[in-house]
Write an enzyme that holds these catalytic residues in place. Structure first.
Site, PDB file in Angstrom:
ATOM      1  N   TYR A   1       0.822  -1.197   0.000  1.00 29.89           N
ATOM      2  CA  TYR A   1       0.000   0.000   0.000  1.00 29.89           C
ATOM      3  C   TYR A   1       0.869   1.265   0.000  1.00 29.89           C
ATOM      4  O   TYR A   1       1.362   1.701   1.035  1.00 29.89           O
ATOM      5  CB  TYR A   1      -0.930   0.029   1.212  1.00 29.89           C
ATOM      6  CG  TYR A   1      -1.843  -1.182   1.338  1.00 29.89           C
ATOM      7  CD1 TYR A   1      -2.205  -1.941   0.226  1.00 29.89           C
ATOM      8  CD2 TYR A   1      -2.342  -1.562   2.584  1.00 29.89           C
ATOM      9  CE1 TYR A   1      -3.036  -3.047   0.349  1.00 29.89           C
ATOM     10  CE2 TYR A   1      -3.177  -2.663   2.713  1.00 29.89           C
ATOM     11  CZ  TYR A   1      -3.513  -3.399   1.593  1.00 29.89           C
ATOM     12  OH  TYR A   1      -4.334  -4.487   1.726  1.00 29.89           O
TER      13      TYR A   1
ATOM     14  N   HIS B   1       0.319 -12.170   1.416  1.00 25.75           N
ATOM     15  CA  HIS B   1      -0.446 -11.208   0.621  1.00 25.75           C
ATOM     16  C   HIS B   1      -0.523 -11.629  -0.843  1.00 25.75           C
ATOM     17  O   HIS B   1       0.493 -11.660  -1.542  1.00 25.75           O
ATOM     18  CB  HIS B   1       0.199  -9.822   0.727  1.00 25.75           C
ATOM     19  CG  HIS B   1      -0.716  -8.703   0.358  1.00 25.75           C
ATOM     20  ND1 HIS B   1      -0.306  -7.381   0.292  1.00 25.75           N
ATOM     21  CD2 HIS B   1      -2.041  -8.690   0.045  1.00 25.75           C
ATOM     22  CE1 HIS B   1      -1.326  -6.625  -0.044  1.00 25.75           C
ATOM     23  NE2 HIS B   1      -2.387  -7.398  -0.207  1.00 25.75           N
TER      24      HIS B   1
END
Length: 330
Positions: free
Chosen positions: A56, A141
């Site tokens: 992010y 992830h």
């Protein structure tokens, strides 16, 4: 806010969690003050579980979240981050990171790494950016294209970190339910994070992941409950999973909104609470880029929703008769 335990671990989570992707300038930039205010507003609303990832904003979300939480007692909140993408500096940065969705300078590059060494290096980097000595939960992830390595190498590394007390709970986070079902059935994960596949419009996880998780005692955290926009504000041009929503989905969301309106309940309130009707779901993860967004989400989350609303959605054919729905408060 009520807290529940994640799987068989000692880690707990508030029923509403804060998603930190927007703190990494997802699609558009926010400034540091706005990002901090969003975290402050989540805290004021009773949220104590915060999620982020190196992906992010090339680490920006982790740095901002760590800074915003600094000064608060570490034992009073739960923090999760993710591994699988290592960040490496670029010698001569050019341009931005918008190709990957984040409005930040392209000063680093991501490199997939689900090896045991990659897991440890990734977590060490995350702890430095967050400014903490441990995180409560670590997710693999998006290991979609690296499943075998993730199961054979990354998960044993996470198990060791869990045994060492560096992390409290381990799991995987993805945008699909099939691979997460494999993790639930074949490994000893505590929790999985599923984005977008258990919502009022997309209930595909009900066929595989959710019954598997319930049977194995694995918790599910559900993100993407608005499917990127159409369930928050259904209208022509709204997005579904970050692309223009097909007209039939917009029409279905509008019909749901009409049913909700009959009971004085905003559609987004039903959307944010729906997933908690399933016994495997521990928490709903909502992203926010400013204080108003997370304050509104928390307000919607707390609204009383009558059983008759869910029954009406089923009678209208907008929910299947066998879909579990919330029967009590959040």
């Amino acid at each position: 806010m009520r807290q529940v335990r994640l799987g068989r671990s000692a880690v707990t989570s508030t029923r509403l969690s804060f998603g930190g992707a927007a703190l990494g300038n997802l699609f558009t930039a926010v400034d540091d003050a706005t990002a901090t205010a969003a975290v402050d507003a989540a805290w004021a609303a009773g949220v104590r579980t915060f999620d982020t990832a190196p992906h992010y904003g090339l680490g920006l979300s982790e740095r901002r979240l760590g800074q915003a939480l600094r000064g608060r007692p570490r034992a009073e909140y739960q923090l999760s981050t993710k591994v699988g993408r290592l960040l490496e500096p670029v010698a001569e940065p050019v341009g931005d990171d918008l190709a990957d969705g984040f409005a930040v300078p392209a000063t680093q590059r991501r490199r997939w790494d689900f090896s045991a060494d990659g897991v440890r290096r990734g977590l060490e980097q995350s702890l430095l950016r967050l400014g903490v000595d441990h995180v409560d939960t670590v997710y693999l992830h998006d290991p979609d294209d690296h499943l075998d390595q993730a199961v054979a190498e990354a998960l044993p590394a996470l198990r060791q970190l869990r045994a060492e007390g560096v992390v409290g709970a381990i799991g995987a986070g993805m945008n699909q339910s099939a691979a997460l079902t494999r993790f639930v059935r074949e490994t000893d994960v505590d929790v999985v994070l599923l984005a977008g596949r258990y919502t009022l419009l997309d209930r595909s996880a009900l066929a595989d992941l959710l019954p598997a998780a319930a049977g194995r005692g694995v918790s599910v955290v559900v993100g993407g409950v608005f499917n990127s926009g159409v369930l928050a504000d259904p209208r022509p041009g709204a997005t579904f999973d970050y692309t223009p929503a097909p007209p039939e989905l917009v029409e279905r969301a509008l019909r749901m909104q009409e049913v909700c309106a009959r009971y004085g309940v905003p559609l987004r309130a039903a959307a944010v609470r729906f997933a908690l009707g399933h016994p495997a779901v521990a928490s709903v993860l909502v992203g926010a880029r400013n204080a108003d967004e997370i304050t509104d989400a928390a307000r919607q989350f707390d609204l009383p929703i009558p059983d008759a609303l869910w029954a009406d959605l089923k009678a209208s054919g907008l929910l299947s008769a066998d879909v579990p729905v919330p029967k009590d408060g959040p």
